[in-house]
Design an enzyme around this catalytic site. Structure first.
Site, PDB file in Angstrom:
ATOM      1  N   GLN A   1       0.953  -1.320   0.032  1.00  0.00           N
ATOM      2  CA  GLN A   1       0.101   0.409  -0.145  1.00  0.00           C
ATOM      3  C   GLN A   1       0.638   1.525  -0.095  1.00  0.00           C
ATOM      4  OE1 GLN A   1      -3.528  -0.253   0.367  1.00  0.00           O
ATOM      5  NE2 GLN A   1      -2.331  -2.658  -0.167  1.00  0.00           N
TER       6      GLN A   1
ATOM      7  N   ALA B   1     -11.663   2.004   5.415  1.00  0.00           N
ATOM      8  CA  ALA B   1     -10.483   1.287   4.138  1.00  0.00           C
ATOM      9  C   ALA B   1     -10.003   2.427   3.659  1.00  0.00           C
ATOM     10  CB  ALA B   1     -11.099  -0.137   3.663  1.00  0.00           C
ATOM     11  N   HIS B   2      -8.661   1.386   2.556  1.00  0.00           N
ATOM     12  CA  HIS B   2      -8.240   2.148   1.621  1.00  0.00           C
ATOM     13  C   HIS B   2      -9.108   3.302   0.611  1.00  0.00           C
ATOM     14  CE1 HIS B   2      -7.010  -1.606  -0.184  1.00  0.00           C
ATOM     15  NE2 HIS B   2      -8.246  -1.556   0.209  1.00  0.00           N
ATOM     16  N   ASN B   3      -8.976   4.398   0.820  1.00  0.00           N
ATOM     17  CA  ASN B   3      -8.768   4.296  -0.163  1.00  0.00           C
ATOM     18  C   ASN B   3     -10.191   5.793  -0.276  1.00  0.00           C
ATOM     19  OD1 ASN B   3      -6.900   2.854  -2.311  1.00  0.00           O
ATOM     20  ND2 ASN B   3      -6.663   4.982  -2.056  1.00  0.00           N
TER      21      ASN B   3
ATOM     22  N   SER C   1     -12.258   2.180  -0.660  1.00  0.00           N
ATOM     23  CA  SER C   1     -12.867   3.267  -2.047  1.00  0.00           C
ATOM     24  C   SER C   1     -14.229   4.179  -1.554  1.00  0.00           C
ATOM     25  CB  SER C   1     -12.783   2.685  -3.455  1.00  0.00           C
ATOM     26  OG  SER C   1     -10.812   1.883  -3.537  1.00  0.00           O
TER      27      SER C   1
END
Lengths: 340, 340, 340
Positions: free
Chosen positions: C197, C238-240, C258
């Site tokens: 990441q 979570a990521h993004n 996302s």
């Protein structure tokens, strides 16, 4: 590895032993897997078929099964309770070290009992009090004026905020955070004004709190956990909740602010409750169910739907959205049918 | 910032390069945003329209799109896998320091490999073993007799309880707690007698565990995570679960005690399973779905309802409570209709 | 314990005081429980009945209730906002110590403001920057090149991974983990290849983050939390994800990768959203509801079912699985009925 004779076990657990009191055991096992140096137990009668082949040194069981026991028998009115008590005999947990570890930072104004054990890299803030025989394992942070009673056990990396109070024999597992600010804001136009949380958290005797659980401090008055409450991992208890004695809260449950949970309740895993409601004594809530309004009577409550094949479930959820229409159309058909 | 020539990238990833091997790149980008010094990738064909305007130095893509690539092409049979491998090349993570930081507390009876890296304020308990090249970042607490294999990486503030075993190449993110007591009590009248948890946790090779995740130790036997399992953040795995190899458990999932999850399963985000059930290999469970009984066949499973406007949803949930009555009334109408 | 005269309070909060300006108070209380040395408040008109018996030194209330106030009145256009501001006056939080505690480990290449306060056993990694008056409490771990602005407050045992950026006045509660790896893998046959990441996390001004919350770093680009966002305990982002300004995310909410959440949204407790969707500005999602597709219009959204007695609920969930059949049968009856 701790070992005992069966005679010692029988004495400790106050059970009748039928068999060789001098036989030495050093652990517990399941009925099907227990080794000849271990003790098995039979509490759920559905496992009775496993008894004949059991290879344990002895089995904890009720009197009515004693005749079927192929090995020594430890006869108990409550085999599961006796098993629980036996587990304590075999538990070993090497502590970091006796006394205060040199790397621990204890504020000069804190008061730590001579019999307490404080691990490496622990921080104990100003005015905090740590009672007799209480164990604080490495990496814990104890806020200012927190008060820990006797025989408490904080596992590694627990955080207690300032003013938090633990009574006696409270166990807290790693990563738990007690006394963080409740989630309170006053909306002022588009922005949120923080409501500083002036209450604290009070935890009574014999409470156990799981890893990663968070219990927030109260806004004005305190968040309260009564005696004997058992809380599993990753539970969230928001500000000003009041949890009644001996209630059990399973993992990942989320209680919003100012929930009053009665005594002897069981909140199933990943269940939840919205804020400002009351749940009566003796209520049991199913796993992943949401309590969305007060429950005034004891009993079992649930929400959600049962699991389905996703392909079939997709059809059900479409129809769920049409449910009101379906019910109205059915009523119309019934009305017509009555007229005929 | 790490940089490579496209030629080096092609060699590392074992890809065919169509373009200038001497071009230097220092990162990855999305197809639409990648800069001229970055590599983009095209794995989902629905993004093909973005290819023409791509400004990356090169794009990882499959052979059938190579002719449409306006920049250098790195041709891959599995562009997403190649992208994953490329991400490893550019990852930088400055470690706290080489060797054992002077502030770390290592028990005299612990055994730490010379090639391990132990960060500031780490605690390693009695009898613990830390394997070659394993990295333990600041603030971690490693319990007595825990065993860490080679090339493991514990990020800051991880807690391993006593006896926990990690095989090789296990990654654990911050705040995770491995080996806390399973949630076991025997009810004795109104009080709960703690069942001391005598098992441990065994984690096999190549497992990754997310931030704030908790995996409890077994009651009698061990909790087991097989090789290649990937667990996201804030997952709760209760005592005596057995997670089959290469399964994927998304964030905030809660597995109750003694769940046996098969191989190559996917538990969606915030999903759950009740205790003492078995889930077959290859099962996929949707987000926020509850598995309330064993699943014996692979496939996709769900529970819950779809999202709705709250105003309409309120009508549906009233009808949900009437569903049994609705179904019975429909049957009655059908019966009357048949008679006519 | 802090104390003020009512005159000082009125001046601080810019309120009109009707009563004795010299009266000294040292805390806040609820309308029903406030003591004569405390200030109460009345913001919810449903509590008006409690006003007559109120024993507080003064009550914060709106002008239209002032005549009914039996004690001094602090007249406010927004009593709840004024109460929030008053709470700040009485909040006390003893810091671990001024300056950098001798046990803290600060990398030589880190830059810490002279006015920052760094607690015991804190670790600050290489290249990290800590701004003016920022407080880092005991046991926190700050990764390499992390950047903290001015007047931030990290409570004990917070973890920031490398490169994470906090703007000004960011509050993070204990056990929170910011910047752990997003959960990204490329499936290669039976195994999962880690996607490193490469993005980070950027958190803007005036954000507050609860205990045990995790916010993952982005895969390629950054995860972004805009200004004024308030995040409760045990939330997983979570990521993004991109969280719009002034949105409020209640405890135990899980946002998959996302997710773009608009401005001024409220995600209810234990709610969730699947990945790669967009939620419009001003959306409110009910407790324990799942957003399973994008929401394009503001408003309130829900999923799930209402709570029921388990015995009755079991009948409803059986029928839920038959819903498609029920709807089709109803349609058939309607068709026949029309023909007649």
């Amino acid at each position: 590895m701790k070992s005992y004779t069966l005679g010692e076990i029988a004495t400790h657990l106050e059970l009748e032993l039928v068999g060789d009191a001098s036989c030495v055991v050093n652990g517990l096992g399941t009925l099907s897997n227990a080794q000849p140096n271990q003790i098995g137990f039979l509490s759920n009668p559905s496992y009775i078929d496993q008894l004949a082949a059991c290879q344990a040194a002895a089995v904890i069981l009720s009197a009515n099964f004693a005749d079927n026991c192929p090995v020594a028998a430890l006869i108990s009115d409550s085999p599961y309770v006796s098993f629980a008590k036996a587990s304590a005999l075999f538990y070993e947990h090497a502590l970091s070290s006796a006394g205060i570890h040199p790397s621990a930072i204890i504020d000069d104004s804190a008061s730590v009992s001579d019999s307490a054990i404080i691990g490496a890299n622990v921080y104990v803030g100003a005015g905090a009090i740590v009672g007799d025989r209480t164990v604080i394992e490495p990496g814990c942070s104890i806020g200012a004026n927190a008060k820990l009673g006797q025989d408490c056990h904080l596992h590694s990396n627990v955080t207690l905020y300032h003013e938090v109070q633990l009574a006696d024999r409270v166990i807290i597992h790693s990563g738990a955070v007690i006394g963080a600010d409740g989630f309170g804001f006053a909306i002022d136009g588009a922005t949120s004004i923080k409501i500083y949380q002036l209450g604290s958290v009070r935890i009574d005797d014999d409470v156990e709190i799981g890893a990663g659980t968070t219990i927030d401090r109260g806004a004005i008055e305190d968040t309260i956990i009564e005696r004997g409450v058992k809380i599993d991992n990753q539970v969230q208890i928001a500000h000003n909740c009041h949890i009644g004695e001996n209630s059990i809260i399973c993992g990942c449950t989320a209680l919003a602010g100012s929930v009053t949970l009665g005594k002897n309740c069981i909140m199933g895993g990943a269940s939840g409750a919205v804020g400002h409601i009351t749940i009566a004594d003796g209520v049991q809530v199913s796993a992943m169910s949401l309590v969305s309004k007060s429950i005034l009577e004891s009993g079992r409550y649930s929400s959600g739907t049962g699991q389905m094949r996703t392909s079939e479930w997709k059809r059900s959820i479409v129809r769920f959205q049409q449910l009101d229409s379906i019910a109205r159309r059915l009523k119309e058909i019934e009305r017509q049918s009555d007229k005929e």
